[in-house]
Design a protein around this motif. Structure first.
Motif, short mmCIF file in Angstrom:
data_model
loop_
_atom_site.label_atom_id
_atom_site.label_comp_id
_atom_site.label_asym_id
_atom_site.label_seq_id
_atom_site.Cartn_x
_atom_site.Cartn_y
_atom_site.Cartn_z
N ALA A 81 3.86 15.32 0.15
CA ALA A 81 4.43 14.72 1.35
C ALA A 81 3.97 13.27 1.37
CB ALA A 81 3.96 15.45 2.59
N PHE A 82 4.91 12.35 1.21
CA PHE A 82 4.60 10.93 1.25
C PHE A 82 4.90 10.40 2.65
CE2 PHE A 82 6.63 6.76 1.44
CZ PHE A 82 5.54 5.96 1.15
N ILE A 83 3.92 9.78 3.26
CA ILE A 83 4.11 9.07 4.53
C ILE A 83 3.60 7.66 4.29
CG2 ILE A 83 3.56 8.94 6.98
CD1 ILE A 83 3.04 12.01 6.83
N GLY A 84 4.46 6.68 4.54
CA GLY A 84 4.11 5.29 4.29
C GLY A 84 2.93 4.83 5.14
N SER B 165 16.47 16.13 -8.79
CA SER B 165 16.46 15.40 -10.05
C SER B 165 15.40 16.00 -10.96
CB SER B 165 16.13 13.93 -9.74
OG SER B 165 16.03 13.18 -10.91
N SER B 166 15.54 15.75 -12.26
CA SER B 166 14.46 16.14 -13.16
C SER B 166 13.25 15.26 -12.83
CB SER B 166 14.86 15.93 -14.62
OG SER B 166 14.92 14.54 -14.92
N ILE B 167 12.07 15.74 -13.08
CA ILE B 167 10.86 14.97 -12.78
C ILE B 167 10.88 13.63 -13.52
CG2 ILE B 167 9.44 16.20 -14.49
CD1 ILE B 167 8.16 14.73 -11.17
N GLU B 168 11.34 13.64 -14.77
CA GLU B 168 11.37 12.39 -15.55
C GLU B 168 12.32 11.37 -14.92
OE1 GLU B 168 11.89 15.45 -16.90
OE2 GLU B 168 10.01 15.72 -18.02
N ASP B 169 13.53 11.82 -14.57
CA ASP B 169 14.50 10.91 -13.94
C ASP B 169 13.99 10.41 -12.59
OD1 ASP B 169 16.21 11.12 -16.10
OD2 ASP B 169 17.57 12.53 -15.11
N LEU B 170 13.36 11.30 -11.85
CA LEU B 170 12.84 10.92 -10.54
C LEU B 170 11.78 9.83 -10.67
CD1 LEU B 170 12.84 11.72 -7.44
CD2 LEU B 170 10.71 12.87 -8.00
N VAL B 171 10.84 10.03 -11.59
CA VAL B 171 9.77 9.05 -11.78
C VAL B 171 10.36 7.70 -12.18
CG1 VAL B 171 7.80 8.46 -13.24
CG2 VAL B 171 7.95 10.73 -12.21
N HIS B 172 11.34 7.71 -13.08
CA HIS B 172 11.97 6.45 -13.49
C HIS B 172 12.75 5.81 -12.34
CE1 HIS B 172 10.73 6.28 -17.62
NE2 HIS B 172 10.98 7.57 -17.73
N ALA B 173 13.34 6.64 -11.47
CA ALA B 173 14.07 6.11 -10.32
C ALA B 173 13.15 5.35 -9.37
CB ALA B 173 14.77 7.25 -9.56
N PHE B 174 11.88 5.73 -9.33
CA PHE B 174 10.90 5.03 -8.49
C PHE B 174 10.22 3.90 -9.25
CE2 PHE B 174 11.56 8.67 -5.82
CZ PHE B 174 11.35 8.19 -4.54
N LEU B 175 10.03 4.08 -10.54
CA LEU B 175 9.37 3.04 -11.34
C LEU B 175 10.17 1.74 -11.42
CD1 LEU B 175 7.70 4.60 -14.51
CD2 LEU B 175 6.65 3.10 -12.82
N ARG B 176 11.48 1.88 -11.60
CA ARG B 176 12.32 0.68 -11.73
C ARG B 176 12.19 -0.25 -10.53
NH1 ARG B 176 15.52 4.06 -14.84
NH2 ARG B 176 16.57 4.99 -13.09
N PRO C 182 0.82 -1.23 0.00
CA PRO C 182 0.00 0.00 0.00
C PRO C 182 0.85 1.27 0.00
CG PRO C 182 -0.84 -1.57 1.62
CD PRO C 182 0.48 -2.11 1.12
N SER C 183 2.03 1.20 0.63
CA SER C 183 2.90 2.39 0.68
C SER C 183 3.45 2.73 -0.70
CB SER C 183 4.07 2.15 1.65
OG SER C 183 3.58 2.01 2.97
N VAL C 184 3.95 1.74 -1.43
CA VAL C 184 4.48 2.01 -2.77
C VAL C 184 3.35 2.47 -3.70
CG1 VAL C 184 5.67 1.02 -4.78
CG2 VAL C 184 6.46 0.48 -2.47
N THR C 185 2.16 1.89 -3.54
CA THR C 185 1.00 2.32 -4.32
C THR C 185 0.74 3.81 -4.09
OG1 THR C 185 0.01 0.13 -4.20
CG2 THR C 185 -1.49 1.97 -4.67
N LEU C 186 0.72 4.23 -2.84
CA LEU C 186 0.50 5.63 -2.49
C LEU C 186 1.62 6.51 -3.05
CD1 LEU C 186 -1.06 7.77 -0.83
CD2 LEU C 186 0.34 7.09 1.14
N LEU C 187 2.84 6.04 -2.97
CA LEU C 187 3.99 6.79 -3.48
C LEU C 187 3.90 6.98 -4.99
CD1 LEU C 187 6.71 8.11 -2.93
CD2 LEU C 187 7.74 5.85 -2.88
#
Length: 150
Positions: free
Chosen positions: A70-73, A102-113, A49-54
């Motif tokens: 603000a992400f809180i697990g 980070s750029s938004i694109e790099d950040l999103v990919h850093a979490f997607l992987r 559920p935490s990663v889903t929220l993130l």
């Protein structure tokens, strides 16, 4: 500009895999690292559920719907703060301490992987029909679809 590195993990020894298994998040940038493991009191969280929220939170940054998130697990005090500037860069911090930018694109990919790795590994072991699994996969799909549209 440096990269943000992210890891998601499920804690061992929890018996049969379930949607509310505890796990940890680690986020590293050029200015430091924040992680949910090794704290007293424990900051482990219900990882799926935490990663889903993130992932859902990052999608609102990507679309420009929000400039700060603000992400809180789930079931933890572990927190990451994301602030997007006018140039499309996002600063990541925890409790006021900067971790990196980070750029938004790099950040999103850093979490997607790592989210995809978790989906292919531990998440795939959950019983079919588990709500945490379907929510997680939907958040992954929605974020990917937003990237292709952005």
């Amino acid at each position: 500009m440096s990269m943000i590195k992210v890891e998601f993990s499920v804690r061992a020894g929890q018996g049969e895999p379930g949607g509310y298994d505890l796990g940890d998040i680690s986020c590293e940038g050029e200015n430091g690292t924040a992680g949910s493991d090794g704290h007293v009191p424990d900051q482990g969280m219900m990882i799926y559920p935490s990663v889903t929220l993130l992932l859902d939170s990052l999608r609102t940054l990507l679309t420009g719907e929000k400039r700060m998130v603000a992400f809180i697990g789930a079931d933890t005090s572990f927190r990451l703060d994301f602030t997007r500037d006018n140039k499309g860069f996002v600063s990541v911090s925890t409790k006021g301490t900067p971790l990196g930018r980070s750029s938004i694109e790099d950040l999103v990919h850093a979490f997607l992987r790592p989210a995809q790795e978790l989906a292919e590994g531990d998440l795939s072991r959950l019983p079919s029909g588990d709500a945490a699994q379907s929510d997680y996969l939907a958040a992954l799909r929605d974020l990917r679809a937003t990237i292709t549209c952005a």
